[in-house]
Design an enzyme around this catalytic site. Structure first.
Site, mmCIF file in Angstrom:
data_model
loop_
_atom_site.group_PDB
_atom_site.id
_atom_site.type_symbol
_atom_site.label_atom_id
_atom_site.label_comp_id
_atom_site.label_asym_id
_atom_site.label_seq_id
_atom_site.Cartn_x
_atom_site.Cartn_y
_atom_site.Cartn_z
ATOM 1 N N SER A 1 0.826 -1.208 0.000
ATOM 2 C CA SER A 1 0.000 0.000 0.000
ATOM 3 C C SER A 1 0.858 1.255 0.000
ATOM 4 C CB SER A 1 -0.895 -0.005 1.249
ATOM 5 O OG SER A 1 -1.501 1.252 1.444
ATOM 6 N N TYR B 1 -2.164 -0.071 10.239
ATOM 7 C CA TYR B 1 -2.346 -0.699 8.924
ATOM 8 C C TYR B 1 -1.094 -0.541 8.076
ATOM 9 C CZ TYR B 1 -3.777 -1.180 4.055
ATOM 10 O OH TYR B 1 -3.840 -1.533 2.731
#
Length: 329
Positions: free
Chosen positions: A129, A153
């Site tokens: 990501s 995350y």
């Protein structure tokens, strides 16, 4: 025919990849998905419903962090490529339950790497990501820059990259880590901003905008991302790479609202709130490496992409309404 495992293959990005692989006809695809309730599992089941009866498709309902399930899967099938897209997603939810994110995104990735190593699977594609960059003072973001994650995350995604690097080094596993930048398009998760805002505008409800609306994201259309994943599966030149896949331009949140208003033919109501912990002010992909190694060339501009998304959104809403009417009749 190649054997491909797609983890998270019933989700937004995964299901588009599965569609593409099966459409091209040279792969047998196995999907692993645990259909968790982060959002309605029925949406994910609908994403792959068209493939369930195909001979070249298999669905395995399992958690990637379940060692027994993963070992059994790799024992009975030899995979030519593992595309690992399964993850607990979202910056803000990770603040509330970081250990759940560690369980899936870190331990689950190790489980898959171990299974791939033991079965001698030759290729491993990891869906990372853009969030790993955090608050980066140098834009666009290059893979050569030091990552600076600011949410659980993001930290789990960077840990996943590190695990991939270790397994590539120790066991000659060919790995490509793809840092994906704000993917949108048909089937986008309902919690993501374009889908969420389209629904709220349609319902006449206020849009929660955190900060002043000037945050900028490198929005990347799903077809371009799928092109990049397919190219990474064919990449052979080195044993380990980290590569950005983005649109190579930024769009601020106010522009997204404008485009949704135009496509939906309805004005939005804005409800401003404070900036949220873990959010970053900008994401912006340097895609020179992707162009050079993968011949990656994103083609869908934000105006076209939002229009395509809204067309899908309205078709999906109409189909859902029709189904509800039939269910009541």
């Amino acid at each position: 025919m190649t054997n491909v495992l797609v983890t998270g293959g019933a989700g937004f990005i995964g299901s588009h990849l599965v569609d593409r692989l099966l459409r091209e006809g040279d792969a047998r695809v196995t999907v692993v998905d645990n259909f968790n309730d982060f959002y309605d599992p029925a949406i994910k089941r609908a994403n792959i419903a068209a493939h369930i009866e195909r001979d070249d498709f298999e669905l395995v309902e399992a958690d990637i962090a379940d060692a027994g399930a993963m070992n059994e899967l790799f024992r009975r099938r030899d995979f030519d490529c593992v595309v690992h897209l399964a993850a607990r997603a979202g910056v803000r939810p990770s603040l509330d339950d970081p250990l759940a994110y560690e369980e899936t995104n870190v331990r689950g990735t190790f489980r898959l790497l171990e299974a791939a190593r033991r079965s001698a699977a030759p290729k491993f594609i990891f869906g990372s990501s853009s969030s790993v960059y955090g608050i980066n003072s140098k834009a666009p973001f290059s893979e050569a820059e030091v990552a600076n994650p600011i949410s659980p995350y993001a930290a789990t995604k960077l840990a996943g990259e590190a695990a991939c690097c270790v397994y590539s080094h120790l066991y000659d596993l060919r790995v490509v880590c793809l840092r994906l930048f704000t993917v949108y398009g048909a089937r986008q998760r309902p919690d993501l901003v374009i889908h969420k805002f389209a629904k709220l505008i349609t319902e006449g409800k206020p849009l929660p905008v955190f900060g002043d609306g000037t945050t900028r994201r490198d929005y990347t259309y799903i077809d371009d991302i799928t092109d990049g994943i397919i190219a990474s599966m064919k990449y052979e030149s080195s044993s380990y790479e980290v590569i950005n896949l983005g649109g190579a331009h930024t769009v601020d949140l106010r522009r997204i609202v404008d485009l949704l208003e135009q496509a939906l033919g309805k004005r939005a109501v804005i409800e401003y709130g404070p900036t949220q912990p873990g959010d970053v002010p900008v994401t912006y992909a340097d895609i020179d490496k992707a162009r050079r190694l993968l011949a990656y060339d994103p083609k869908t501009q934000i105006e076209e992409g939002v229009t395509k998304f809204v067309e899908w959104f309205q078709r999906a809403a109409a189909a859902m309404s029709l189904g509800e009417v039939r269910g009541r009749s």
